[in-house]
Write a protein that holds these residues in place. Structure first.
Motif, mmCIF file in Angstrom:
data_model
loop_
_atom_site.group_PDB
_atom_site.id
_atom_site.type_symbol
_atom_site.label_atom_id
_atom_site.label_comp_id
_atom_site.label_asym_id
_atom_site.label_seq_id
_atom_site.Cartn_x
_atom_site.Cartn_y
_atom_site.Cartn_z
ATOM 1 N N ALA A 151 -1.875 5.149 -9.138
ATOM 2 C CA ALA A 151 -1.681 3.824 -9.921
ATOM 3 C C ALA A 151 -2.303 2.810 -9.005
ATOM 4 C CB ALA A 151 -0.329 3.535 -9.827
ATOM 5 N N TYR A 152 -2.399 2.806 -7.472
ATOM 6 C CA TYR A 152 -2.842 1.917 -6.522
ATOM 7 C C TYR A 152 -4.554 1.878 -6.643
ATOM 8 C CZ TYR A 152 -3.728 -0.684 -2.304
ATOM 9 O OH TYR A 152 -4.073 -1.569 -1.376
ATOM 10 N N VAL A 153 -5.440 3.163 -6.417
ATOM 11 C CA VAL A 153 -6.601 2.896 -6.271
ATOM 12 C C VAL A 153 -7.307 2.894 -7.574
ATOM 13 C CG1 VAL A 153 -8.548 4.542 -5.582
ATOM 14 C CG2 VAL A 153 -6.394 4.616 -4.337
ATOM 15 N N LEU A 209 -3.663 13.629 -1.205
ATOM 16 C CA LEU A 209 -2.852 12.616 -1.523
ATOM 17 C C LEU A 209 -3.028 11.496 -2.214
ATOM 18 C CD1 LEU A 209 -2.446 12.283 2.655
ATOM 19 C CD2 LEU A 209 -0.471 12.783 1.006
ATOM 20 N N LEU A 210 -4.611 11.310 -2.739
ATOM 21 C CA LEU A 210 -5.008 10.333 -3.628
ATOM 22 C C LEU A 210 -4.536 10.847 -5.040
ATOM 23 C CD1 LEU A 210 -8.166 8.983 -2.123
ATOM 24 C CD2 LEU A 210 -6.063 8.112 -2.075
ATOM 25 N N ILE A 268 0.841 -1.279 0.058
ATOM 26 C CA ILE A 268 -0.049 -0.085 -0.071
ATOM 27 C C ILE A 268 0.798 1.294 -0.011
ATOM 28 C CG2 ILE A 268 -1.663 1.263 1.281
ATOM 29 C CD1 ILE A 268 -2.604 -1.263 2.345
ATOM 30 N N PRO A 269 0.670 2.014 -0.985
ATOM 31 C CA PRO A 269 1.551 3.241 -1.045
ATOM 32 C C PRO A 269 1.359 4.136 0.124
ATOM 33 C CG PRO A 269 0.415 3.142 -2.962
ATOM 34 C CD PRO A 269 -0.158 2.335 -1.965
ATOM 35 N N ALA A 270 2.209 4.779 0.825
ATOM 36 C CA ALA A 270 2.256 5.753 1.806
ATOM 37 C C ALA A 270 1.153 7.057 1.743
ATOM 38 C CB ALA A 270 3.754 6.442 2.034
ATOM 39 N N ALA A 271 0.915 7.487 0.544
ATOM 40 C CA ALA A 271 -0.109 8.322 0.433
ATOM 41 C C ALA A 271 -1.385 7.816 0.509
ATOM 42 C CB ALA A 271 0.253 9.046 -1.006
#
Length: 279
Positions: A265-267, A257-258, A155-158
């Motif tokens: 790239a993650y969400v 942040l998102l 999970i990215p820190a952001a």
């Protein structure tokens, strides 16, 4: 590859920081006891006593829980205690300086928070904490045989910070408002309109937690849920309660942040899989 540090090899700075955080939690608990004595409510209207006690109970529980949880997390090599304890120490110091000089317990809480905040930032303590990438990857591990979704990527820190901020805004003022409504009724039981307000407030808090869950697990509908929360919080801050402006500010930070590259790239990407089950 770094060799894991066994628990017995904790640096002295971490050991002393955790001990001082335990002391800080104990002093905070002792300092909160007089707030619940009958003398503390002397002079207050009867209809204000119950919501005041409920609000003080929530605040006191948070003040005691923060150093206690930070001490346990620091022993487990987590990174977040040094940030949380630093903010906590600043708040306690400001409270001690602005409060009555006779409150030596509050001064003791501030000192017991400042010392571990410094100790957790020294190189030995920072080297003891698990690196960020390893810590986030460890959170995604779930025992084999469960049905819970397992993130396929760290999970990215952001995203982690955004999820935490949305969770914080959901419980920061919406849940205390519910308690105040339940305990401040001037008549036995709440009226129909008050019950409607309690239900709406509870639903708003639950929506925050749902969006935080979506962010953490990379669900695409988090992109729609966060703007909806932001619009509702803005309307509430303008028409109902200006305190909701704090909710708006934290939601804006979470949205920023998102929008970072790693978060985008993650969400929304297919980053979850089902854990294999035992036959």
């Amino acid at each position: 590859m770094s060799v894991p540090i066994p628990p017995s090899a904790r640096p002295a700075t971490v050991v002393w920081a955790t001990l001082l955080l335990y002391v800080c939690a104990g002093l905070s608990l002792i300092n909160a006891v007089p707030l619940f004595l009958p003398a503390a409510a002397a002079g207050l209207p009867a209809e204000v006593v119950a919501p005041t006690v409920a609000l003080l109970a929530l605040v006191s529980a948070g003040i005691v829980a923060v150093p206690l949880l930070a001490a346990l997390a620091a022993r487990r090599r987590r990174r977040w205690p040094r940030l949380v304890v630093s903010v906590y120490a600043v708040l306690m110091t400001v409270s001690a300086l602005s409060g009555p000089t006779s409150n030596l317990l509050l001064v003791g809480v501030a000192v017991a928070a400042l010392a571990p905040a410094i100790l957790l930032w020294v190189p030995a303590s920072r080297g003891f904490a698990v690196p960020a990438a390893s810590e986030r990857a460890e959170r995604g591990k779930i025992p084999r045989g469960t049905w819970r979704p397992v993130p396929a990527a760290a999970i990215p820190a952001a995203v982690a910070w955004a999820s935490g901020l949305v969770t914080l805004t959901g419980g920061l003022w919406t849940i205390p408002i519910i308690f105040m409504l339940l305990f401040s009724a001037s008549q036995p039981g709440l009226s129909v309109s008050e019950w409607h307000l309690v239900l709406l407030t509870g639903a708003f808090a639950a929506a925050h937690f749902a969006v935080a869950f979506a962010c953490w697990h990379g669900r695409a509908w988090a992109w729609a849920g966060l703007p909806v929360l932001l619009v509702v919080a803005a309307v509430v801050s303008i028409r109902v309660n200006p305190v909701a402006l704090f909710d708006v500010a934290l939601l804006v930070i979470a949205g920023m942040l998102l929008l970072t590259r790693d978060a985008r790239a993650y969400v929304g990407a297919s980053t979850t899989r089902r854990a294999p089950t035992r036959s």
